[in-house]
Scaffold this active site. Structure first.
Site, PDB file in Angstrom:
ATOM      1  N   CYS A  85       0.581  -0.980   0.507  1.00 14.15           N
ATOM      2  CA  CYS A  85      -0.108   0.176  -0.063  1.00 14.15           C
ATOM      3  C   CYS A  85       1.028   1.239   0.087  1.00 14.15           C
ATOM      4  O   CYS A  85       1.592   1.924  -1.216  1.00 14.15           O
ATOM      5  CB  CYS A  85      -1.105  -0.071   1.104  1.00 14.15           C
ATOM      6  SG  CYS A  85      -2.342   1.341   1.121  1.00 14.15           S
ATOM      7  N   HIS A 179      -3.445  -5.039   0.426  1.00 10.81           N
ATOM      8  CA  HIS A 179      -2.987  -5.309   2.319  1.00 10.81           C
ATOM      9  C   HIS A 179      -2.931  -7.274   1.823  1.00 10.81           C
ATOM     10  O   HIS A 179      -3.862  -7.519   2.029  1.00 10.81           O
ATOM     11  CB  HIS A 179      -3.754  -5.244   2.537  1.00 10.81           C
ATOM     12  CG  HIS A 179      -3.689  -3.463   3.344  1.00 10.81           C
ATOM     13  ND1 HIS A 179      -2.999  -3.355   4.325  1.00 10.81           N
ATOM     14  CD2 HIS A 179      -3.954  -2.461   2.923  1.00 10.81           C
ATOM     15  CE1 HIS A 179      -2.563  -1.503   3.906  1.00 10.81           C
ATOM     16  NE2 HIS A 179      -3.562  -0.969   3.754  1.00 10.81           N
ATOM     17  N   GLU A 181      -1.810  -9.155   3.688  1.00 10.44           N
ATOM     18  CA  GLU A 181      -1.146  -9.106   5.720  1.00 10.44           C
ATOM     19  C   GLU A 181      -3.001  -9.900   5.942  1.00 10.44           C
ATOM     20  O   GLU A 181      -3.096 -10.425   7.658  1.00 10.44           O
ATOM     21  CB  GLU A 181      -0.819  -8.576   6.120  1.00 10.44           C
ATOM     22  CG  GLU A 181      -1.087  -7.263   6.691  1.00 10.44           C
ATOM     23  CD  GLU A 181      -1.221  -5.497   5.562  1.00 10.44           C
ATOM     24  OE1 GLU A 181      -1.267  -4.489   6.506  1.00 10.44           O
ATOM     25  OE2 GLU A 181      -0.871  -6.339   4.362  1.00 10.44           O
TER      26      GLU A 181
END
Length: 382
Positions: A85, A179, A181
């Site tokens: 990001c 993202h 994660e």
């Protein structure tokens, strides 16, 4: 003092609320990781000697004046880099590409679930995605890359991000606008694992058993023949810390359990039975209900309560250290999230969520040095 790991991934934190999740995903891939704020990342880079670097997201915008940047040493090192990001955007900007504000232009920001289309093969997709497929990812960005830096190619796009994932395979630089994660990107954890294993070349054999052996050796080196008292709450964190330290230095350790009057029913008795009868660890129980209740009386501000409790605990431990012949060290069950959430990394980007009494509540004057064997671990790792 921290453990030296042969294989470490450095995560540069630009202030994202989910930076901890990046560290978790790396560790789940069997590779040790540490988070450092961008303004002290160069020191961490030299200290850790990482195998690769991940740049986190951020609430800031790259086009904003004074927004954070990654240390040049990271790009000069020749190591693999994954930008997530804001991390993708700042990497693009610092390498000669263009990032624009989401206020105008053809492509606006994206917030929430998005569908990514795979346009070219990429090592991050190994065993996951194939060219032409579409998959769900999680976006949270206003700014966007509008021109990637020299050497990069586009490998995936979304409706709102023409540079959803870019790759420079020669330099081993990768940037994701989404993202990976978070759980809302279902394959994201495996993508991060591909980066640390396939791109960075990490073996992925970091385990808790390795951590335990290394930490015991570190405790022995730190403490020597000195005495340690452990602030024992009876919870998982301080109990594991106490048992680990006892394994390292034996009866040089004395546990101090403070009965502050706010315990659960029978908790004091359970702690005494467990540590005295089962583990046979020296234990002192301090009846401090009156002093704690007097200090908390009339106080309604949660942060002030935490500060008082932390300070009062240290006063008790200082007093009790004299009873064991003068302890030089205080042991605590501080965890990695306690550190991250309690302080903004001395001027770093992370916003203080709350002070943990082990960290934010400690007074500046303290007569003992700290032993915190769990400081680098997340809760479930403990």
């Amino acid at each position: 003092m921290s453990i030296a790991h042969e294989e470490t991934i450095l995560i540069v934190d630009f202030g994202s609320q989910v930076t901890q999740l990046i560290a978790r995903r790396v560790r789940e891939a069997g590779v040790y990781s540490e988070i450092a704020p961008f303004n002290s990342a160069e020191e961490a880079f030299h200290r850790l000697k990482p195998k690769g670097v991940i740049l986190s997201g951020s609430p800031a915008g790259v086009p904003e004046e004074g927004s954070p940047r990654a240390p040049d040493v990271i790009f000069e090192s020749g190591l693999p880099i994954l930008g997530i990001c804001y991390g993708q955007q700042v990497m693009t900007h610092q390498l000669g590409g263009t990032v624009e504000s989401g206020d105008g232009g053809e492509f606006g920001g994206e917030f929430g679930r998005a569908i990514i289309e795979i346009s070219e093969e990429c090592v991050l997709f190994d065993g996951l995605w194939k060219v032409g497929e579409q998959h769900q990812v999680w976006m949270s960005h206003g700014d966007k890359v509008t021109e990637f830096a020299p050497g990069f190619r586009i490998v995936a796009t979304t409706e709102g991000a023409p540079f959803a994932l870019i790759a420079d395979d020669e330099r081993r630089y990768y940037g994701t606008q989404f993202h990976p994660e978070v759980v809302h990107t279902p394959a994201g954890g495996k993508m991060i694992a591909n980066f640390v294993r396939h791109v960075c070349g990490c073996a992925g054999d970091w385990t808790m058993a390795e951590y335990k052996d290394a930490k015991i050796a570190e405790i022995r080196a730190q403490v020597g023949d000195k005495k340690v008292i452990c602030g024992l709450s009876g919870g998982v964190d301080s109990s594991v810390a106490a048992i680990l330290i006892h394994e390292a230095i034996g009866d040089q350790l004395t546990c101090v359990f403070v009965d502050h009057g706010l315990l659960r029913m029978n908790e004091r008795e359970q702690v005494e039975t467990l540590f005295r009868d089962h583990y046979n660890i020296p234990l002192v129980v301090v009846d401090a209900e009156e002093r704690f209740m007097a200090g908390l009386a009339g106080q309604t501000d949660p942060e002030k309560k935490r500060k008082f409790i932390g300070g009062e605990f240290i006063e008790v431990f200082d007093e009790e250290s004299a009873g064991v012949g003068g302890a030089d060290f205080l042991a605590q069950g501080t965890l990695y999230p306690d550190v991250i959430e309690s302080v903004s990394f001395t001027g770093g980007p992370s916003v203080t969520i709350k002070s943990h009494h082990n960290v934010g509540g400690l007074p500046e004057r303290m007569n003992m040095k700290l032993v915190e064997p769990l400081r680098e671990l997340f809760k479930d790792e403990v």
